[in-house]
Scaffold this active site. Structure first.
Site, PDB file in Angstrom:
ATOM      1  N   LYS A 209      40.059  38.194  70.483  1.00  0.00           N
ATOM      2  CA  LYS A 209      41.455  38.184  70.651  1.00  0.00           C
ATOM      3  C   LYS A 209      42.043  40.262  70.718  1.00  0.00           C
ATOM      4  O   LYS A 209      42.623  40.573  70.919  1.00  0.00           O
ATOM      5  CB  LYS A 209      42.377  37.894  69.237  1.00  0.00           C
ATOM      6  CG  LYS A 209      42.064  36.798  68.884  1.00  0.00           C
ATOM      7  CD  LYS A 209      42.962  35.787  69.830  1.00  0.00           C
ATOM      8  CE  LYS A 209      43.436  34.381  68.958  1.00  0.00           C
ATOM      9  NZ  LYS A 209      42.755  33.748  69.473  1.00  0.00           N
TER      10      LYS A 209
ATOM     11  N   THR B  91      31.445  43.557  65.765  1.00  0.00           N
ATOM     12  CA  THR B  91      31.976  43.092  64.890  1.00  0.00           C
ATOM     13  C   THR B  91      30.441  42.162  64.785  1.00  0.00           C
ATOM     14  O   THR B  91      29.631  42.324  65.911  1.00  0.00           O
ATOM     15  CB  THR B  91      32.943  41.733  65.431  1.00  0.00           C
ATOM     16  OG1 THR B  91      33.370  40.081  64.620  1.00  0.00           O
ATOM     17  CG2 THR B  91      33.193  40.405  67.086  1.00  0.00           C
TER      18      THR B  91
ATOM     19  N   LYS C 211      27.145  44.508  62.449  1.00  0.00           N
ATOM     20  CA  LYS C 211      28.233  45.777  61.756  1.00  0.00           C
ATOM     21  C   LYS C 211      27.466  46.602  61.073  1.00  0.00           C
ATOM     22  O   LYS C 211      26.828  47.706  60.964  1.00  0.00           O
ATOM     23  CB  LYS C 211      29.750  45.147  60.729  1.00  0.00           C
ATOM     24  CG  LYS C 211      30.182  45.000  62.159  1.00  0.00           C
ATOM     25  CD  LYS C 211      31.029  44.187  60.887  1.00  0.00           C
ATOM     26  CE  LYS C 211      32.840  43.395  61.448  1.00  0.00           C
ATOM     27  NZ  LYS C 211      34.137  42.810  60.060  1.00  0.00           N
TER      28      LYS C 211
ATOM     29  N   GLU D  51      33.166  57.826  54.423  1.00  0.00           N
ATOM     30  CA  GLU D  51      33.441  56.731  53.140  1.00  0.00           C
ATOM     31  C   GLU D  51      33.137  55.462  52.815  1.00  0.00           C
ATOM     32  O   GLU D  51      32.682  54.759  52.846  1.00  0.00           O
ATOM     33  CB  GLU D  51      34.181  57.731  52.000  1.00  0.00           C
ATOM     34  CG  GLU D  51      33.704  57.292  50.772  1.00  0.00           C
ATOM     35  CD  GLU D  51      34.215  57.860  49.213  1.00  0.00           C
ATOM     36  OE1 GLU D  51      35.888  58.124  49.773  1.00  0.00           O
ATOM     37  OE2 GLU D  51      34.204  58.096  47.857  1.00  0.00           O
TER      38      GLU D  51
ATOM     39  N   TYR E 208      41.177  33.575  60.193  1.00  0.00           N
ATOM     40  CA  TYR E 208      42.141  33.484  60.810  1.00  0.00           C
ATOM     41  C   TYR E 208      42.135  32.582  61.927  1.00  0.00           C
ATOM     42  O   TYR E 208      40.947  31.494  62.532  1.00  0.00           O
ATOM     43  CB  TYR E 208      42.844  34.630  61.686  1.00  0.00           C
ATOM     44  CG  TYR E 208      41.756  35.346  61.834  1.00  0.00           C
ATOM     45  CD1 TYR E 208      40.862  36.068  61.578  1.00  0.00           C
ATOM     46  CD2 TYR E 208      41.823  34.694  63.172  1.00  0.00           C
ATOM     47  CE1 TYR E 208      40.466  36.967  62.070  1.00  0.00           C
ATOM     48  CE2 TYR E 208      41.112  35.725  64.382  1.00  0.00           C
ATOM     49  CZ  TYR E 208      39.949  36.479  63.858  1.00  0.00           C
ATOM     50  OH  TYR E 208      39.095  37.268  64.435  1.00  0.00           O
TER      51      TYR E 208
HETATM   52  P1  NDP Z   1      29.296  38.481  54.912  1.00  0.00           P
HETATM   53  O1  NDP Z   1      28.461  37.316  55.880  1.00  0.00           O
HETATM   54  O2  NDP Z   1      29.079  39.860  54.438  1.00  0.00           O
HETATM   55  O3  NDP Z   1      29.672  37.822  53.456  1.00  0.00           O
HETATM   56  C1  NDP Z   1      30.116  37.163  53.126  1.00  0.00           C
HETATM   57  C2  NDP Z   1      30.094  36.299  51.246  1.00  0.00           C
HETATM   58  O4  NDP Z   1      30.833  35.255  50.942  1.00  0.00           O
HETATM   59  C3  NDP Z   1      29.342  36.330  50.520  1.00  0.00           C
HETATM   60  O5  NDP Z   1      29.593  37.346  49.500  1.00  0.00           O
HETATM   61  C4  NDP Z   1      28.755  35.258  49.626  1.00  0.00           C
HETATM   62  O6  NDP Z   1      27.914  34.860  48.636  1.00  0.00           O
HETATM   63  C5  NDP Z   1      30.337  34.302  50.124  1.00  0.00           C
HETATM   64  N1  NDP Z   1      29.776  32.803  50.632  1.00  0.00           N
HETATM   65  C6  NDP Z   1      29.520  32.738  51.966  1.00  0.00           C
HETATM   66  N2  NDP Z   1      29.861  31.521  51.733  1.00  0.00           N
HETATM   67  C7  NDP Z   1      30.071  30.541  50.153  1.00  0.00           C
HETATM   68  C8  NDP Z   1      30.736  29.939  49.379  1.00  0.00           C
HETATM   69  N3  NDP Z   1      30.681  28.259  50.102  1.00  0.00           N
HETATM   70  N4  NDP Z   1      30.476  29.681  48.283  1.00  0.00           N
HETATM   71  C9  NDP Z   1      30.952  31.271  47.127  1.00  0.00           C
HETATM   72  N5  NDP Z   1      31.229  31.820  48.614  1.00  0.00           N
HETATM   73  C10 NDP Z   1      30.118  31.909  49.748  1.00  0.00           C
HETATM   74  O7  NDP Z   1      30.688  38.156  55.511  1.00  0.00           O
HETATM   75  P2  NDP Z   1      31.945  38.644  55.767  1.00  0.00           P
HETATM   76  O8  NDP Z   1      32.685  39.449  54.514  1.00  0.00           O
HETATM   77  O9  NDP Z   1      31.856  39.517  56.897  1.00  0.00           O
HETATM   78  O10 NDP Z   1      33.392  38.176  56.138  1.00  0.00           O
HETATM   79  C11 NDP Z   1      33.719  36.996  55.080  1.00  0.00           C
HETATM   80  C12 NDP Z   1      35.631  36.279  55.856  1.00  0.00           C
HETATM   81  O11 NDP Z   1      35.962  37.689  56.547  1.00  0.00           O
HETATM   82  C13 NDP Z   1      35.165  35.957  57.187  1.00  0.00           C
HETATM   83  O12 NDP Z   1      35.934  34.624  56.409  1.00  0.00           O
HETATM   84  C14 NDP Z   1      35.169  36.599  57.786  1.00  0.00           C
HETATM   85  O13 NDP Z   1      35.347  35.879  59.304  1.00  0.00           O
HETATM   86  C15 NDP Z   1      36.224  36.745  57.423  1.00  0.00           C
HETATM   87  N6  NDP Z   1      37.219  38.435  58.554  1.00  0.00           N
HETATM   88  C16 NDP Z   1      38.302  38.363  58.457  1.00  0.00           C
HETATM   89  C17 NDP Z   1      38.479  39.523  59.376  1.00  0.00           C
HETATM   90  C18 NDP Z   1      40.316  40.211  59.902  1.00  0.00           C
HETATM   91  O14 NDP Z   1      39.932  40.640  60.245  1.00  0.00           O
HETATM   92  N7  NDP Z   1      40.863  38.989  58.854  1.00  0.00           N
HETATM   93  C19 NDP Z   1      37.922  40.922  59.269  1.00  0.00           C
HETATM   94  C20 NDP Z   1      37.145  40.950  59.135  1.00  0.00           C
HETATM   95  C21 NDP Z   1      35.871  39.251  58.257  1.00  0.00           C
HETATM   96  P3  NDP Z   1      26.662  35.200  48.289  1.00  0.00           P
HETATM   97  O15 NDP Z   1      26.814  37.008  48.782  1.00  0.00           O
HETATM   98  O16 NDP Z   1      26.647  34.433  47.210  1.00  0.00           O
HETATM   99  O17 NDP Z   1      25.866  34.263  49.182  1.00  0.00           O
END
Ligand code: NDP
Length: 277
Positions: A16, A65, A69, A81, A221
């Site tokens: 978007k 994205t 990243k 930081e 979202y």
């Molecule tokens: P990452 O891949 O970096 O991290 C994934 C995380 O999710 C890890 O902590 C992982 O745990 C956990 N996880 C995955 N599957 C499960 C599950 N079934 N049960 C429990 N924990 C789970 O992802 P991001 O941090 O980049 O993204 C996270 C979310 O944030 C996504 O939905 C993404 O779309 C959203 N997002 C939204 C943004 C916005 O602007 N609205 C911007 C950036 C991200 P573990 O370490 O134990 O594997």
């Protein structure tokens, strides 16, 4: 020639960002263009070539994205930081031949919660699920909002332990696994920063963490009522929301960093929001 900006990711068809930035540019009367680029997954370093080529052709900045990243952060000459703590950049700027990296995901999330949803975090009990890039980027902005307590839970507990240790002494932080949550009581705000919703899954969070007069925030979202938001609703929570406001707010931070003018966000959020049910 207009100043050039772009978002780079793979896949990128869903993005978007060009719409958001063109609405910002219209509103603030900035003469700029913004495109979407599908970054190459291979060979190694191909992503870096795309960024350098964009800069060499006069590009001023890029949003970054998944899955680039970490690579964007690694190739930067200067890093904020919050980007350093996240180990990831979601925005870069080209200036005097240098690549500057920042990460506005966390600050965009806090702004959506505190300004748009009018939920100040000061003195509140806050639970964040996940320890990936988005959760890491949110940690310092959350602590800066002075919650009474910030609990971060993750499936892989060693990851969340390391994350919390990296900001030790900077606020009331607790790292834990999901099995600890039953005994930690209710929270005013529960944030799902896991990627579980992208595959229709539910993190193993007990319903006892939700307060009926609290808020459940889903970072994903455009997915309607995710299993996490449904769990919160079933636990009696009225305030459930998805991450569209965060998306627009992080974009506004990037825009302000690049252009020196902060756009209005509320009309853009209204335009992109999809009803949860
Ligand atoms: P990452 O891949 O970096 O991290 C994934 C995380 O999710 C890890 O902590 C992982 O745990 C956990 N996880 C995955 N599957 C499960 C599950 N079934 N049960 C429990 N924990 C789970 O992802 P991001 O941090 O980049 O993204 C996270 C979310 O944030 C996504 O939905 C993404 O779309 C959203 N997002 C939204 C943004 C916005 O602007 N609205 C911007 C950036 C991200 P573990 O370490 O134990 O594997």
């Amino acid at each position: 020639m207009k100043d050039q900006y772009a978002v780079v990711g793979n896949p990128i068809g869903h993005t978007k960002s060009p719409l958001i930035h063109s609405l910002f540019a219209q509103e603030t009367r900035q003469d700029m263009s913004y495109t979407a680029i599908e970054g190459p997954l291979e060979p190694r370093n191909a992503f870096q070539d795309v960024v350098r080529t964009f800069a060499s052709r006069g590009g001023k900045g890029m949003n970054v994205t998944a899955p680039f990243k970490l690579e964007a952060f690694a190739m930067a000459n200067d890093r904020s930081e919050r980007a350093t703590l996240a180990g990831a950049a979601n925005t870069v700027k080209f200036e005097d031949g240098r690549l500057l990296a920042d990460n506005f995901d966390g600050i965009g999330l806090v702004r959506d919660i505190e300004v748009n949803l009018r939920l100040p975090m000061v003195g509140k009990r806050v639970l964040m699920l996940g320890a990936g890039g988005a959760a890491r980027g949110a940690l310092l902005p959350f602590l800066a909002a002075h919650p009474a307590e910030l609990v971060v839970a993750n499936r892989d507990v060693s990851k969340v332990d390391a994350l919390v240790a990296s900001v030790a002494g900077r606020g009331p932080l607790i790292a834990c696994g999901y099995s600890d949550l039953e005994r930690l009581g209710r929270f005013d705000l529960v944030v799902n920063a896991t990627s579980a919703s992208l595959t229709g899954d539910l993190p193993p969070v007990p319903p006892s963490v939700f307060s009926p007069d609290g808020t459940a925030y889903e970072l994903a979202y455009g997915k309607g009522l995710t299993p996490f938001l449904r769990l919160a609703r079933n636990a009696g929570v009225h305030g459930v929301t998805d991450g569209v406001g965060m998306l627009v707010e992080q974009a506004a931070e990037a825009f302000a960093w690049w252009r020196g003018v902060r756009p209005q966000t509320s009309a853009v959020i209204d335009r992109l929001a999809i009803p949860l049910d």
